[in-house]
Design a protein around this motif. Structure first.
Motif, mmCIF file in Angstrom:
data_model
loop_
_atom_site.group_PDB
_atom_site.id
_atom_site.type_symbol
_atom_site.label_atom_id
_atom_site.label_comp_id
_atom_site.label_asym_id
_atom_site.label_seq_id
_atom_site.Cartn_x
_atom_site.Cartn_y
_atom_site.Cartn_z
ATOM 1 N N LYS A 1 -4.707 9.294 2.308
ATOM 2 C CA LYS A 1 -6.076 9.277 1.795
ATOM 3 C C LYS A 1 -7.124 9.260 2.899
ATOM 4 C CE LYS A 1 -4.578 6.853 -2.354
ATOM 5 N NZ LYS A 1 -4.670 5.631 -3.162
ATOM 6 N N LEU A 2 -6.746 9.674 4.105
ATOM 7 C CA LEU A 2 -7.692 9.674 5.213
ATOM 8 C C LEU A 2 -8.734 10.766 5.007
ATOM 9 C CD1 LEU A 2 -8.256 8.279 7.951
ATOM 10 C CD2 LEU A 2 -6.917 10.101 9.022
ATOM 11 N N GLU A 3 -10.005 10.411 5.126
ATOM 12 C CA GLU A 3 -11.096 11.362 4.935
ATOM 13 C C GLU A 3 -11.360 12.098 6.246
ATOM 14 O OE1 GLU A 3 -14.289 8.920 3.535
ATOM 15 O OE2 GLU A 3 -13.206 8.357 1.719
ATOM 16 N N ARG B 1 -14.698 11.861 8.199
ATOM 17 C CA ARG B 1 -15.183 10.540 8.626
ATOM 18 C C ARG B 1 -15.255 10.397 10.153
ATOM 19 N NH1 ARG B 1 -12.728 4.776 6.563
ATOM 20 N NH2 ARG B 1 -13.992 3.492 7.936
ATOM 21 N N GLN C 1 -4.273 2.373 7.130
ATOM 22 C CA GLN C 1 -3.773 2.267 5.771
ATOM 23 C C GLN C 1 -4.080 3.547 4.982
ATOM 24 O OE1 GLN C 1 -5.359 -0.024 7.549
ATOM 25 N NE2 GLN C 1 -4.788 -2.118 6.958
ATOM 26 N N GLN C 2 -5.293 4.076 5.145
ATOM 27 C CA GLN C 2 -5.661 5.319 4.464
ATOM 28 C C GLN C 2 -4.796 6.482 4.936
ATOM 29 O OE1 GLN C 2 -9.856 5.803 5.175
ATOM 30 N NE2 GLN C 2 -10.372 3.850 4.206
ATOM 31 N N SER D 1 2.923 4.607 0.171
ATOM 32 C CA SER D 1 2.740 5.916 0.803
ATOM 33 C C SER D 1 3.563 6.959 0.060
ATOM 34 C CB SER D 1 3.206 5.874 2.262
ATOM 35 O OG SER D 1 3.166 7.173 2.827
ATOM 36 N N GLY E 1 -9.341 -0.112 8.753
ATOM 37 C CA GLY E 1 -8.748 0.240 7.468
ATOM 38 C C GLY E 1 -8.253 1.678 7.412
ATOM 39 N N CYS E 2 -8.462 2.426 8.483
ATOM 40 C CA CYS E 2 -8.113 3.850 8.483
ATOM 41 C C CYS E 2 -6.613 4.096 8.600
ATOM 42 C CB CYS E 2 -8.866 4.571 9.597
ATOM 43 S SG CYS E 2 -10.655 4.553 9.357
ATOM 44 N N ALA F 1 -1.301 6.264 3.543
ATOM 45 C CA ALA F 1 -1.344 6.460 2.087
ATOM 46 C C ALA F 1 -1.743 7.887 1.716
ATOM 47 C CB ALA F 1 -2.314 5.463 1.461
ATOM 48 N N CYS G 1 0.881 -1.173 0.000
ATOM 49 C CA CYS G 1 0.000 0.000 0.000
ATOM 50 C C CYS G 1 0.917 1.221 0.000
ATOM 51 C CB CYS G 1 -0.898 -0.029 1.239
ATOM 52 S SG CYS G 1 -2.028 1.368 1.385
#
Length: 191
Positions: A61-63, A66, A55-56, A22, A52-53, A59, A20
């Motif tokens: 890509k954390l929202e 959320r 990993q986000q 980064s 799964g947060c 990467a 994954c």
């Protein structure tokens, strides 16, 4: 989870890990200077597992919308080389040959800037919740693979984030079984 892991020293990638990538990494100042292993913990949202947060987050890509906590951290640019989930699943974000941004302001044995010469492993968890047996099994296997690929990382050169950034960081915390982990490393088996 495989009983063993293997890392290709040329690429710095663990063949058995989920990849994954980064964007939060860069070249090491000295490519052949990999001599420290740093153990951390993380859970996102805090104290919640298997979301799964993480990993986000690594990467990029954390929202932010959320979860309220994510609004505070979504813009941070951090990463680790590896993440071990509670079930032992291994994810890699950065080649071991590159500098991941996991240690921040840090010092080991009088040498600062640990990111320059270390590999960072994040365990899914928090300071005061016992880690899962599957995590220790994966950690021991991954440590063995790292030490084989990067022999300058002796057992004496394995530390926690709390030890290289005292007063600033507390992980992997009191729940981490250092004695069992170090014993397993010397015996080649999980605690």
């Amino acid at each position: 989870m495989p009983a063993t892991f293997s890392i290709d020293p040329a690429s710095g990638v663990c063949r058995e890990a989920q990849w994954c990538p980064s964007p939060h990494c860069n070249a090491r100042p000295a490519a052949d200077d990999i001599s420290l292993l740093v153990i951390h913990n993380i859970s996102l949202p805090p104290r919640q597992f298997a979301t799964g947060c993480v990993q986000q987050f690594f990467a990029g890509k954390l929202e932010a919308e959320r979860h309220p906590y994510f609004a505070e951290i979504a813009a941070l640019r951090v990463s680790a080389h590896f993440f071990i989930e509670r079930n032992g699943q291994l994810t890699q974000f950065v080649s071991c040959n590159e500098r991941a941004w996991h240690a921040g302001q840090s010092c080991f044995a009088g040498r600062e800037a640990c990111n320059d010469y270390s590999i960072g492993i994040e365990l899914e968890g928090c300071d005061d919740v016992p880690y899962a047996p599957a995590q220790y099994a994966a950690l021991v296997a991954l440590t063995a693979a790292i030490q084989q690929a990067y022999p300058a990382i002796s057992n004496a050169r394995i530390t926690g984030h709390e030890h290289i950034a005292p007063g600033r960081k507390t992980d992997p915390g009191a729940a981490f079984d250092w004695q069992g982990y170090r014993s397993a490393l010397s015996q080649g088996e999980a605690p």
